[in-house]
Design an enzyme around this catalytic site. Structure first.
Site, PDB file in Angstrom:
ATOM      1  N   LYS A  77      20.028  48.202 -47.868  1.00 49.90           N
ATOM      2  CA  LYS A  77      19.108  49.239 -46.963  1.00 49.90           C
ATOM      3  C   LYS A  77      17.881  48.677 -47.231  1.00 49.90           C
ATOM      4  CE  LYS A  77      17.552  54.141 -47.337  1.00 49.90           C
ATOM      5  NZ  LYS A  77      17.653  55.319 -47.852  1.00 49.90           N
ATOM      6  N   SER A 152      18.755  58.366 -45.169  1.00 49.77           N
ATOM      7  CA  SER A 152      18.580  57.877 -44.688  1.00 49.77           C
ATOM      8  C   SER A 152      18.772  56.614 -44.469  1.00 49.77           C
ATOM      9  CB  SER A 152      16.444  57.550 -44.763  1.00 49.77           C
ATOM     10  OG  SER A 152      16.742  57.535 -46.496  1.00 49.77           O
ATOM     11  N   SER A 176      20.381  60.775 -49.072  1.00 52.19           N
ATOM     12  CA  SER A 176      19.873  59.857 -48.642  1.00 52.19           C
ATOM     13  C   SER A 176      21.269  59.289 -48.463  1.00 52.19           C
ATOM     14  CB  SER A 176      18.510  59.129 -48.281  1.00 52.19           C
ATOM     15  OG  SER A 176      17.212  59.085 -47.515  1.00 52.19           O
TER      16      SER A 176
HETATM   17  N1  GLN Z   1      16.466  63.876 -45.717  1.00 56.52           N
HETATM   18  C1  GLN Z   1      15.498  63.342 -46.454  1.00 56.52           C
HETATM   19  C2  GLN Z   1      14.352  63.406 -46.832  1.00 56.52           C
HETATM   20  O1  GLN Z   1      13.809  63.311 -45.445  1.00 56.52           O
HETATM   21  C3  GLN Z   1      15.863  62.716 -47.982  1.00 56.52           C
HETATM   22  C4  GLN Z   1      15.984  61.598 -48.143  1.00 56.52           C
HETATM   23  C5  GLN Z   1      16.022  60.240 -48.731  1.00 56.52           C
HETATM   24  O2  GLN Z   1      16.787  60.616 -49.415  1.00 56.52           O
HETATM   25  N2  GLN Z   1      14.927  59.170 -48.756  1.00 56.52           N
HETATM   26  O3  GLN Z   1      13.573  64.108 -47.492  1.00 56.52           O
END
Ligand code: GLN
Length: 473
Positions: A77, A152, A176
């Site tokens: 990532k 994400s 994510s």
């Molecule tokens: N979707 C969640 C957020 O927007 C988790 C994001 C993540 O785990 N990096 O915070």
């Protein structure tokens, strides 16, 4: 099915010279090229990857000992610091940023001979559930190009399902890794907080940030994790890990699974519920004891997360001041103006929203009402989960209330977008391990089965997941 063998088998082939590291890297790069329309990849580390592959092939030819991941390509990532390409975290703020050092997770994989070939797309600074918050592009779901891959770590999940590499790395702060796994049909593993060093990974909310793999198979996740896990002096929150290279198969008889009642109610898509129920029936047939459990505090998890995560985010993002890292506004007349303009121009809407919420809940007038209260709720969630794990070995439920949604469907409605995280944020706040395993599809789209275990029971969870992997699909 994938055209990659299991990671351990790729390594054997490289060691026996049935194939070479160079061939595997070229295969990855070719898949990245042919899958370009999915927009999963921000940049490749082609030159460095081919150079490293050549070195590994030469060492093998000389009969040298090579590592447990020798010659296996992987994708990180783009919030991991990696040599050979820029590290953008999906944000304009870091466009062009060259890592001065590598993330510990990357170094440990490299020590075992793995080769990073590319950097995957993500929501900027990992804030999001769809990759639509990326300042670069939106990744398309490999199963349906009109849908999001989840976020994400959507680029990492899509890359694995597009056969761009046998595994990819993601980060999971509130879901994510698990959400994109669920939306694309990958295996996504979030270890106990502290299992893998966060050093060299762009910080989001440090108290829930974890690093983990996205793979096709549970055994690959276990192998990759065993190479990355363990104490690191560069991250004081790391713990000793008991994750072993190979997850042992486990006897399902006598194991107890709790189905989380709160996650199977209203607001959850029928197809998703059907698929989770079907998985639970199969577990019963295999001899697992199943009971329904209620975790009332989990209803508060989303609100709690969206107070605590922004608080930590507002603090972690304060370092991007236009002086120390990449973006600096060209139009600033003095230092103060440079701070303001650089941050105003460099951050996207979601980062700004979280900085504002975070600063607000931490401000002296509101700290007690929001931040402190959310910390109390967090403790309640931690205790409730710990007590539940005295009665059951694992908890199961869906990963998300829906299957992959359409690109654009939630993009202008942050609250709707946050709802996608309703089931994943509880385990994040509690720091427990959790996995998304591909279950039966619903209306032609992947559905992830969420399986959770008590803190530091990663080995137990990986063994269970490996044993039920075939059973629940
Ligand atoms: N979707 C969640 C957020 O927007 C988790 C994001 C993540 O785990 N990096 O915070």
């Amino acid at each position: 099915m994938s055209d990659w063998k299991a990671v351990a088998d790729c390594v054997l082939d490289v060691q026996k010279q049935v194939t070479s590291a160079t061939e595997l890297v070229r295969k990855s790069l070719a898949a990245i090229e042919s899958g370009k329309e999915y927009r999963a990849i921000i940049s490749t580390t082609k030159d460095r990857a081919l150079k490293r592959a050549k070195e590994i092939d030469e060492r093998i030819a000389q009969g040298d000992k090579v590592g447990k991941l020798a010659g296996v390509p992987f994708i990180a990532k783009d919030n991991f610091l990696v040599f050979g390409a820029e590290t953008t975290a999906g944000s304009n703020m870091l466009r062009g940023f060259e890592a001065p050092y590598q993330a510990t997770a990357i170094n440990r994989l490299e020590e075992q001979g793995a080769i990073c070939v590319a950097k995957a797309n993500l929501d900027a600074f990992a804030h999001g559930s769809s990759t639509e918050n990326s300042d670069y592009m939106t990744t398309k779901n490999p199963r349906d190009k009109t849908r999001v891959p989840g976020g994400s770590s959507g680029g990492s999940a899509a890359a694995v399902m597009l056969d761009m590499a046998p595994f990819a790395l993601g980060s999971d702060t509130g879901g994510s890794i698990r959400l994109p796994a669920s939306f694309t049909g990958a295996v996504g593993y979030k270890p106990t907080h502290g299992t893998v060093s966060r050093s060299g990974v762009v910080a989001m909310a440090s108290s829930t940030d974890v690093i983990g793999p996205l793979t096709r198979r549970v055994e690959d996740a276990a192998l990759v994790l065993s190479c990355m896990a363990g104490k690191d002096e560069l991250d004081g929150t790391t713990i000793d890990s008991s994750i072993t290279e190979e997850a042992e198969l486990t006897d399902l008889k006598g194991q107890t699974v709790g189905v989380v009642k709160e996650f199977m109610g209203e607001g959850v898509n029928d197809g998703v519920k059907r698929s989770v129920r079907a998985a639970v029936e199969k577990l019963k047939d295999a001899g697992v004891n199943v009971k329904e459990v209620s975790l009332p505090s989990l209803d508060l998890a989303l609100a709690c997360y969206y107070v605590l995560a922004p608080a930590e985010i507002s603090s972690n993002l304060s370092r991007y001041d236009g002086q120390r890292f990449e973006y600096s506004s060209p139009g600033a007349a003095n230092l103060h103006e440079s701070y303001v303009k650089s941050r105003s121009e460099g951050f996207g809407a979601e980062a700004k929203r979280r900085i504002m919420i975070g600063t607000y809940v931490l401000s002296s007038g509101y700290y007690d009402a929001y931040y402190r209260r959310a910390q109390l709720v967090r403790t309640k969630i931690i205790n409730e989960l710990a007590e539940t794990f005295e009665e059951v070995d694992y908890l199961v439920g869906p990963v998300a209330p829906s299957t992959a949604f359409k690109i654009g469907e939630n993009a202008n409605d942050p609250l709707q977008m946050y709802l996608a995280d309703i089931m994943t944020v509880g385990p994040s706040l509690a720091g427990i391990p959790a996995i998304s395993l591909p279950a039966k599809e619903a209306e032609g789209l992947p559905v992830g089965l969420h399986v959770m275990a008590a803190r530091q029971k990663d080995n137990k969870l990986l063994s269970f997941a490996k044993t039920i992997e075939e059973v629940v699909t």
